[in-house]
Design an enzyme around this catalytic site. Structure first.
Site, PDB file in Angstrom:
ATOM      1  N   TYR A  58     -11.170  -6.938  -0.041  1.00  0.00           N
ATOM      2  CA  TYR A  58     -10.276  -8.170  -0.252  1.00  0.00           C
ATOM      3  C   TYR A  58      -9.302  -7.694   0.453  1.00  0.00           C
ATOM      4  O   TYR A  58      -8.878  -6.632   1.146  1.00  0.00           O
ATOM      5  CB  TYR A  58      -9.899  -8.088  -1.662  1.00  0.00           C
ATOM      6  CG  TYR A  58      -9.306  -7.048  -2.313  1.00  0.00           C
ATOM      7  CD1 TYR A  58     -10.069  -6.163  -3.327  1.00  0.00           C
ATOM      8  CD2 TYR A  58      -7.841  -6.564  -2.350  1.00  0.00           C
ATOM      9  CE1 TYR A  58      -9.672  -4.977  -3.749  1.00  0.00           C
ATOM     10  CE2 TYR A  58      -7.597  -5.512  -2.718  1.00  0.00           C
ATOM     11  CZ  TYR A  58      -8.344  -4.592  -3.563  1.00  0.00           C
ATOM     12  OH  TYR A  58      -8.046  -3.247  -3.929  1.00  0.00           O
ATOM     13  N   THR A 124      -1.446  -0.021  -6.028  1.00  0.00           N
ATOM     14  CA  THR A 124      -1.874   1.185  -6.758  1.00  0.00           C
ATOM     15  C   THR A 124      -1.989   2.359  -5.992  1.00  0.00           C
ATOM     16  O   THR A 124      -1.990   3.773  -6.606  1.00  0.00           O
ATOM     17  CB  THR A 124      -3.275   1.116  -7.601  1.00  0.00           C
ATOM     18  OG1 THR A 124      -4.221   0.938  -6.653  1.00  0.00           O
ATOM     19  CG2 THR A 124      -3.090  -0.042  -8.540  1.00  0.00           C
ATOM     20  N   ASP A 125      -2.118   2.276  -4.684  1.00  0.00           N
ATOM     21  CA  ASP A 125      -2.155   3.830  -3.989  1.00  0.00           C
ATOM     22  C   ASP A 125      -1.043   4.520  -3.999  1.00  0.00           C
ATOM     23  O   ASP A 125      -1.055   5.722  -3.927  1.00  0.00           O
ATOM     24  CB  ASP A 125      -2.456   3.185  -2.352  1.00  0.00           C
ATOM     25  CG  ASP A 125      -4.083   2.616  -2.169  1.00  0.00           C
ATOM     26  OD1 ASP A 125      -4.316   2.099  -1.276  1.00  0.00           O
ATOM     27  OD2 ASP A 125      -4.779   2.658  -3.369  1.00  0.00           O
ATOM     28  N   LYS A 197      -3.056   8.774  -9.482  1.00  0.00           N
ATOM     29  CA  LYS A 197      -4.302   7.945  -9.546  1.00  0.00           C
ATOM     30  C   LYS A 197      -5.308   8.997  -9.380  1.00  0.00           C
ATOM     31  O   LYS A 197      -5.435   9.744  -8.703  1.00  0.00           O
ATOM     32  CB  LYS A 197      -4.027   7.068  -7.928  1.00  0.00           C
ATOM     33  CG  LYS A 197      -5.491   6.151  -8.143  1.00  0.00           C
ATOM     34  CD  LYS A 197      -4.971   5.098  -6.843  1.00  0.00           C
ATOM     35  CE  LYS A 197      -6.070   3.858  -6.939  1.00  0.00           C
ATOM     36  NZ  LYS A 197      -5.895   3.146  -5.702  1.00  0.00           N
ATOM     37  N   GLU A 318       1.173  34.597  -5.115  1.00  0.00           N
ATOM     38  CA  GLU A 318       0.490  35.271  -4.195  1.00  0.00           C
ATOM     39  C   GLU A 318       1.217  35.176  -2.732  1.00  0.00           C
ATOM     40  O   GLU A 318       1.249  35.780  -2.040  1.00  0.00           O
ATOM     41  CB  GLU A 318      -1.029  34.623  -3.768  1.00  0.00           C
ATOM     42  CG  GLU A 318      -1.757  34.910  -5.020  1.00  0.00           C
ATOM     43  CD  GLU A 318      -3.140  34.681  -4.578  1.00  0.00           C
ATOM     44  OE1 GLU A 318      -4.075  34.053  -5.588  1.00  0.00           O
ATOM     45  OE2 GLU A 318      -3.514  35.190  -3.630  1.00  0.00           O
TER      46      GLU A 318
HETATM   47  N1  DGL Z   1      -4.122  -1.547  -0.642  1.00  0.00           N
HETATM   48  C1  DGL Z   1      -3.994  -0.944  -1.792  1.00  0.00           C
HETATM   49  C2  DGL Z   1      -2.690  -0.814  -2.110  1.00  0.00           C
HETATM   50  O1  DGL Z   1      -1.975  -2.007  -2.117  1.00  0.00           O
HETATM   51  C3  DGL Z   1      -4.781  -1.584  -2.790  1.00  0.00           C
HETATM   52  C4  DGL Z   1      -4.943  -0.685  -3.991  1.00  0.00           C
HETATM   53  C5  DGL Z   1      -4.267  -1.465  -5.235  1.00  0.00           C
HETATM   54  O2  DGL Z   1      -3.291  -1.998  -5.147  1.00  0.00           O
HETATM   55  O3  DGL Z   1      -4.838  -1.407  -6.130  1.00  0.00           O
HETATM   56  O4  DGL Z   1      -2.075   0.039  -2.905  1.00  0.00           O
END
Ligand code: DGL
Length: 361
Positions: A58, A124-125, A197, A318
């Site tokens: 998408y 979400t990234d 994530k 270490e």
């Molecule tokens: N391109 C990713 C972002 O904008 C899609 C992932 C998302 O938003 O869930 O972080």
């Protein structure tokens, strides 16, 4: 003294009806809704696909904030909401400049008496990074809630609407006050410092490895079971109000047979700090130690973090950090350690003071 029974009964009925009407009046008066501002930045929650079954492939960052708000009429039951479009990007393209713009806008809004909380819609990234950056730069106890979705708005069972509804409820709630920046998706509440994530595509991707969620969203309200223990938001020493850029800090990923090319290139390009996403306990390969040592000798701040994903990176494991004058990230993963190091370097280059910041935030 005998009181006429009829009078007593009439007085009792009058009293009951007065109580009832008052109670009824109480029920009738709608509870005052909180005022919540939604700052939109893009992401999948604003994404659209070619069909209702398109959940991969998408386009993120297509739907504007006003349309997003209109598409969830239930928001009006949760709060008085209004939206602002800060940027419209897929969050893999998030930048320091957008972070500074967001932090300044959030602080301006939360300083207003008529704003009770802020929601940020986000891809979400990099939600986990924006959440931690704001956890360290928001100067208010009022709720700041970051929300995204794992399916685009056009998909069957899109998770954006319910996530947005929960985020607005949470941002308008008294329970969320003073708990730092929060991330909510999938009915779960995570702390901005520790959330990450954990799955590339499933709806339950956001977790706090080993340390756990702060709580849940259920039945239109938040349920908290633990609290963040590190300093955040109103207690932060970092002030971005007068900053228009952040020091360049890069991340070098550790792996078997790694070489120094990427590290040397980052330093040559002007990195002021380097975070290693090291193997294990932030260990450094023998062939890499001279390269990190040379970087340190050039004044670059070196932070040892780990690619592992949970646990403490402790001093002098270490690597002799005392001798090398390196800093360790405690439990922060590399992408979050980078954020704290950038902000730390707006205040000092003293590695002892920076190390203390990693034990404080
Ligand atoms: N391109 C990713 C972002 O904008 C899609 C992932 C998302 O938003 O869930 O972080």
């Amino acid at each position: 003294m005998f009181v006429d029974k009829r009078f007593a009964r009439a007085a009792a009925l009058l009293a009951c009806s007065a109580v009832f009407s008052f109670a009824h009046a109480e029920e009738a008066a709608p509870a005052k809704l909180p005022n919540v501002v939604i700052l939109a930045t893009g992401g999948t929650i604003a994404g659209t696909g070619a069909s209702t079954t398109t959940t991969i492939g998408y386009t993120a960052a297509k739907v504007g904030v006003d349309k997003m708000i209109e598409s969830v009429p239930e928001l009006k039951k949760a709060a008085n909401v209004r939206g602002e479009q800060v940027v419209q990007i897929a969050s893999e393209s998030m930048t320091n400049d957008v972070w500074l713009k967001l932090a300044k806008r959030v602080n301006e809004l939360l300083a207003q008496k008529d704003v009770d909380g802020v929601v940020i819609t986000h891809g979400t990234d990099t939600i986990e990074e924006t959440a931690y950056f704001l956890d360290l730069t928001v100067k208010s106890k009022k709720p700041v809630v970051i929300v995204g979705s794992m399916r685009p708005s056009t998909a069957i069972s899109a998770d954006g609407p319910i996530n947005l509804y929960n985020a607005v409820l949470l941002a308008g709630s008294k329970e969320a006050v003073g708990k730092g920046v929060l991330v909510t998706l999938n009915d779960q509440i995570n702390a901005g410092r520790d959330v990450t994530k954990t799955n590339t595509s499933t709806a339950d991707t956001f977790k706090t490895p080993e340390l756990g969620f702060l709580g849940y969203m259920q039945d239109n309200k938040p349920h908290f079971y633990r609290l963040p223990v590190r300093k955040h938001t109103a207690e932060t020493e970092f002030d971005v109000s007068k900053l228009d850029k952040l020091p360049q800090v890069d991340i070098v990923y550790g792996y078997a047979n790694m070489n120094r090319v990427a590290l040397d290139a980052d330093v040559a390009a002007g990195a002021k700090g380097i975070v290693q996403a090291g193997v294990g306990d932030g260990s450094m390969a023998a062939q890499m130690l001279p390269a990190f040592r040379e970087a340190r000798q050039k004044g670059v701040i070196v932070v040892r973090s780990s690619r592992v994903g949970s646990g403490i990176v402790a001093r002098n494991g270490e690597v002799n950090d005392d001798k090398e004058d390196f800093v360790v990230s405690d439990t922060l993963n590399a992408q979050k350690a980078r954020i704290l190091l950038m902000l730390a370097m707006t205040k000092t280059n003293d590695t002892k003071k920076i190390q203390q910041m990693f034990y404080t935030y």
